[in-house]
Design a protein around this motif. Structure first.
Motif, short mmCIF file in Angstrom:
data_model
loop_
_atom_site.label_atom_id
_atom_site.label_comp_id
_atom_site.label_asym_id
_atom_site.label_seq_id
_atom_site.Cartn_x
_atom_site.Cartn_y
_atom_site.Cartn_z
N ALA A 148 7.72 2.51 5.32
CA ALA A 148 9.09 1.67 5.18
C ALA A 148 10.23 2.54 4.61
O ALA A 148 11.22 2.48 5.20
CB ALA A 148 8.71 0.51 4.33
N ARG A 149 9.76 3.50 3.70
CA ARG A 149 11.02 4.21 3.06
C ARG A 149 11.55 5.37 4.37
O ARG A 149 12.69 5.65 4.60
CB ARG A 149 10.53 4.98 1.90
CG ARG A 149 10.53 4.10 0.77
CD ARG A 149 9.83 4.28 -0.43
NE ARG A 149 9.65 3.22 -1.44
CZ ARG A 149 10.36 3.06 -2.39
NH1 ARG A 149 11.13 4.11 -2.89
NH2 ARG A 149 10.04 2.18 -3.23
N VAL A 150 10.52 5.93 4.87
CA VAL A 150 11.01 6.98 6.16
C VAL A 150 11.58 5.88 7.29
O VAL A 150 12.52 6.61 7.69
CB VAL A 150 9.35 7.58 6.63
CG1 VAL A 150 9.91 8.02 7.95
CG2 VAL A 150 8.77 8.28 5.76
N SER A 204 0.82 -1.04 0.02
CA SER A 204 -0.04 -0.07 -0.05
C SER A 204 0.99 1.29 -0.04
O SER A 204 2.06 1.14 0.43
CB SER A 204 -0.71 -0.07 1.04
OG SER A 204 -0.15 0.22 2.32
N VAL A 205 0.43 2.21 -0.35
CA VAL A 205 1.00 3.77 -0.53
C VAL A 205 1.67 3.88 1.07
O VAL A 205 2.48 4.35 1.35
CB VAL A 205 0.17 4.96 -0.88
CG1 VAL A 205 0.71 6.27 -0.73
CG2 VAL A 205 0.05 4.58 -2.39
N SER A 206 0.59 3.67 2.32
CA SER A 206 1.02 3.99 3.53
C SER A 206 2.14 3.12 3.96
O SER A 206 3.17 3.57 4.51
CB SER A 206 -0.17 3.54 4.62
OG SER A 206 -1.17 4.67 4.23
N GLU A 207 2.10 1.92 3.84
CA GLU A 207 3.06 0.81 3.92
C GLU A 207 4.58 1.45 3.23
O GLU A 207 5.52 1.30 3.65
CB GLU A 207 2.94 -0.56 3.43
CG GLU A 207 4.18 -1.39 3.80
CD GLU A 207 4.75 -1.59 5.34
OE1 GLU A 207 5.74 -1.98 5.37
OE2 GLU A 207 3.73 -1.08 6.36
N PRO A 248 9.57 -2.68 2.56
CA PRO A 248 8.23 -2.69 2.79
C PRO A 248 7.55 -4.16 2.71
O PRO A 248 8.22 -4.89 1.99
CB PRO A 248 7.72 -1.83 1.65
CG PRO A 248 8.53 -1.66 0.70
CD PRO A 248 10.04 -2.00 1.24
N ARG A 249 6.59 -4.34 3.42
CA ARG A 249 6.09 -5.71 3.21
C ARG A 249 4.94 -5.53 2.41
O ARG A 249 4.08 -4.75 2.35
CB ARG A 249 5.12 -5.93 4.82
CG ARG A 249 6.00 -6.16 6.01
CD ARG A 249 5.26 -6.65 7.09
NE ARG A 249 3.95 -5.79 7.18
CZ ARG A 249 3.32 -5.04 8.32
NH1 ARG A 249 3.91 -5.14 9.20
NH2 ARG A 249 2.41 -4.16 7.86
N PRO A 250 5.12 -6.63 1.29
CA PRO A 250 4.37 -6.54 0.16
C PRO A 250 2.87 -7.16 0.79
O PRO A 250 2.64 -7.52 1.67
CB PRO A 250 4.80 -7.74 -0.61
CG PRO A 250 6.20 -7.89 -0.23
CD PRO A 250 6.38 -7.42 1.16
#
Length: 112
Positions: free
Chosen positions: A37-39, A30-33, A44-46
């Protein structure tokens, strides 16, 4: 899992918003994930979409779990009203819960 009670709203240019969405799509999350993750500088978890058959199986298992929960509530009600417990019925219900727990575990995707 970390508490996700804080909401953050931000404005992006159309190009930046498209880049974030594309990154999430590329990462399969998701965009949120993707942003979290990047922050946090982590991978990220797919997001995994369940197939139609998987959704049907999980719905069936949810129904079975609901029936077992109802049976347990009935046993508890009788025990509270009479002070007696039918231990063989309770043992059978426990076996059904353990069997269902195994089925649920088998039906869920591996989280490794």
């Amino acid at each position: 899992m970390a508490d996700k009670s804080e909401r953050l709203t931000l404005r992006l240019s159309p190009a930046d918003a498209a880049a974030v969405r594309a990154a999430a799509e590329e990462d399969g999350c998701s965009v949120s994930e993707c942003v979290r993750a990047r922050v946090a500088s982590r991978r990220p978890r797919p997001r995994r979409s369940a197939s139609e058959s998987e959704r049907a199986e999980l719905a069936r298992l949810r129904g079975e779990l609901g029936k077992l929960g109802s049976n347990l509530n009935q046993i508890a009600r009788v025990a509270n009203e009479t002070g007696r417990v039918d231990w063989s019925t309770l043992a059978g219900l426990r076996e059904q819960f353990e069997s269902l727990a195994s089925e649920i575990s088998d039906a869920l995707p591996d989280r490794s």
